[in-house]
Design an enzyme around this catalytic site. Structure first.
Site, PDB file in Angstrom:
ATOM      1  N   LYS A 109    -110.855 -52.511 -46.814  1.00 46.53           N
ATOM      2  CA  LYS A 109    -109.715 -52.876 -45.977  1.00 46.53           C
ATOM      3  C   LYS A 109    -109.853 -54.300 -45.431  1.00 46.53           C
ATOM      4  CE  LYS A 109    -108.119 -48.513 -46.034  1.00 46.53           C
ATOM      5  NZ  LYS A 109    -109.073 -47.641 -46.741  1.00 46.53           N
TER       6      LYS A 109
HETATM    7  C1  LIG Z   1    -108.850 -46.436 -47.501  1.00 51.54           C
HETATM    8  C2  LIG Z   1    -109.972 -46.037 -48.370  1.00 51.54           C
HETATM    9  C3  LIG Z   1    -109.756 -45.474 -49.645  1.00 51.54           C
HETATM   10  C4  LIG Z   1    -108.369 -45.152 -50.140  1.00 51.54           C
HETATM   11  O1  LIG Z   1    -107.614 -46.311 -50.381  1.00 51.54           O
HETATM   12  P1  LIG Z   1    -106.016 -46.200 -50.552  1.00 51.54           P
HETATM   13  O2  LIG Z   1    -105.529 -47.594 -50.593  1.00 51.54           O
HETATM   14  O3  LIG Z   1    -105.554 -45.480 -49.312  1.00 51.54           O
HETATM   15  O4  LIG Z   1    -105.756 -45.429 -51.786  1.00 51.54           O
HETATM   16  C5  LIG Z   1    -110.857 -45.226 -50.448  1.00 51.54           C
HETATM   17  N1  LIG Z   1    -112.110 -45.466 -50.027  1.00 51.54           N
HETATM   18  C6  LIG Z   1    -112.364 -45.986 -48.810  1.00 51.54           C
HETATM   19  C7  LIG Z   1    -113.772 -46.213 -48.401  1.00 51.54           C
HETATM   20  C8  LIG Z   1    -111.312 -46.290 -47.944  1.00 51.54           C
HETATM   21  O5  LIG Z   1    -111.558 -46.802 -46.727  1.00 51.54           O
END
Ligand SMILES: *Cc1c(COP(=O)(O)O)cnc(C)c1O
Length: 495
Positions: A109
């Protein structure tokens, strides 16, 4: 480049799409067309560093920002990473890992949430926005902390983050509860991520709520992947991964590769799909799900059915049954038929399920494969990967690693593949330590240390210091009280 809603309506600029977050009709903003990265441009980008690549890609989409502006935002954002923001690691003959956890909060993120505040701040200035921007966020664990880090003390913004109180890892929770910044607020709910996300989406669509906020001097926006400002920066690392593999002469320009992506809200893998649309040579996008395998079923038979048991897993950031960004994919695969999207989304809202017109969509489905890994397999995957490669996977990435094995077993595909590694294993230290050793260490901070002692891999420093930080946020409310709580936080700030 203009932006339109997946549910129709007028087009708006990139800055407005980013400021608004979600369209008034509940639809999601998408670019009016997809710019193409020619082979010439791709070649030119090989020697560039990550920030420079980001400027090349983002400038194609965010046309109301100058290249100089984007350069300054990218440099500020990506200097917060420990080295290369998105390094590629070759792990086996045809297999690579794309490590996306070297940012301030150790999850992918960060790649978007370090730059999004700059884009929002600048869009506010360009629009002469007098209201403050109220960023309302739902998180399954990682977005919350990354958004708080990105937006803390950013002028003109207030950020309220809603998370499932018992639906995130203990270290994710501790990261959130100790977040600093006068403009940062967290609310735990006695519910799951889907409820948090639907609350936030409902508030965006509610005219009365919007008016209330306006009266208090706030306009709502989003830092979730429903905001285009999250997806555009995520496209960059798919382009960058391709360029890195190309640069090491592992592939020739034009040769296709696969990406395997651990998926929840469908934001990360959607950015890979957009990279493919821009001309990055991608063969398959492999959708990896945990026990909440609503997407696995969808890609295999065209039925989306959220009416199913909800499992709490050790990959909590994928414990999601309503994957918001699928709407954007369906929009493209249906030939941008927004009337059709409206029908599907109405069905989803009313019945919790829909079935797509397979004839209409099936050509587009051929670019995807989808598998799931349950808890037992994920545990085995963490162990097998550690034994084979001496590499510690986080549980989300382990889901993807298992799914990759299933895909290879089924297809014998010889295409080079990249597993997208979305978080540091230390954020999930208790589970990873238990998987590797069979030992249950109840205290998350001890688990962190033990995982380090056992694997001798580097621990992210800030996680080690978490138990020395004061708890700033400890509000937990019922789902039904969350809206009132949000309104009262804003009203208090106003005083
Ligand atoms: C948010 C997240 C995901 C999922 O990603 P999306 O964009 O919601 O599909 C997978 N792994 C981790 C560690 C995350 O923080």
């Amino acid at each position: 480049m203009d932006y339109i809603s997946t549910r129709g309506g007028l087009s708006i600029s990139a800055g407005s799409a980013i400021l608004r977050g979600i369209a008034d009709d509940g639809g999601l903003y998408v670019p009016s067309s997809f710019p193409i990265l020619t082979n010439e441009l791709l070649e030119k980008m090989v020697p560039m560093d990550y920030s420079e690549r980001a400027v090349e890609v983002l400038s194609l989409y965010l046309t109301d920002y100058t290249k100089e502006e984007l350069k300054s935002y990218a440099e500020k954002a990506y200097s917060r990473f420990d080295g290369d923001p998105a390094p590629i690691l070759k792990i086996d003959d045809d297999l690579y890992l794309l490590e996306l956890f070297h940012g301030p909060t150790y999850a992918f993120k960060d790649l978007a949430l370090t730059i999004l505040p700059h884009l929002i701040l600048s869009a506010r200035q360009k629009a002469g926005e007098k209201n403050k921007t109220l960023i309302l966020v739902a998180t399954s664990g990682d977005t919350g902390k990354a958004a708080a880090e990105g937006f803390k003390d950013v002028e003109g913004t207030e950020i309220i983050i809603v998370y499932p109180s018992e639906g995130v890892s203990e270290l994710q929770k501790l990261q959130m509860k100790t977040s600093e910044g006068d403009n940062v607020h967290f609310i735990g709910i006695e519910g799951n991520f889907d409820q948090a996300q639907s609350l936030v989406k409902k508030m965006f669509a509610d005219k009365k709520i919007n008016e209330k906020f306006e009266k208090m001097g706030y306009t709502m926006s989003s830092a979730n992947s429903i905001n285009w400002g999250r997806l555009a920066p995520q496209i960059v690392y798919y382009v960058s991964a391709y360029l890195d593999i190309l640069g090491c002469e592992e592939i020739k320009l034009g040769e296709k590769i696969n990406f395997v992506v651990p998926t929840g809200n469908f934001g990360n893998i959607l950015s890979a799909y957009y990279a493919k649309k821009m001309g990055v040579p991608i063969n398959k996008l492999i959708v990896a799900s945990n026990s909440n395998d609503v997407l696995t079923e969808f890609f295999n038979n065209g039925k989306y059915d959220a009416n199913r048991p909800f499992y709490k897993t050790m990959s909590p950031s994928m414990d999601i049954l309503i994957s918001s960004n699928l709407e954007r994919l369906l929009f493209e695969l249906s030939g941008r038929d927004f009337e059709y999207i409206k029908v599907l989304m109405k069905e989803l809202k009313e019945k919790g399920s829909y079935a797509i017109d397979f004839e209409k969509i099936k050509d587009g489905f051929s670019g995807f494969a989808a598998y799931m890994s349950d808890e037992e397999n994920t545990e085995e995957g963490i162990n097998a990967f550690y034994e084979m490669y001496d590499y510690v996977l986080d549980p989300h990435t382990a889901v993807a690693a298992n799914v990759y094995s299933d895909y290879i077993f089924d297809t014998e595909d010889k295409t080079k593949s990249v597993i997208v590694s979305t978080a540091s294993p230390y954020k999930f230290a208790k589970d990873v330590y238990r998987c590797l050793t069979g030992n249950n260490e109840k205290d998350p901070m001890n688990a962190l240390k033990r995982l380090h002692d056992y694997t001798m891999t580097e621990v992210p420093e800030e996680l080690l210091e978490l138990d020395m930080m004061p708890i700033i946020h400890d509000k937990v409310v019922k789902v039904s009280e969350a809206e009132e709580t949000i309104l009262s936080i804003v009203a208090d700030k106003k005083k």
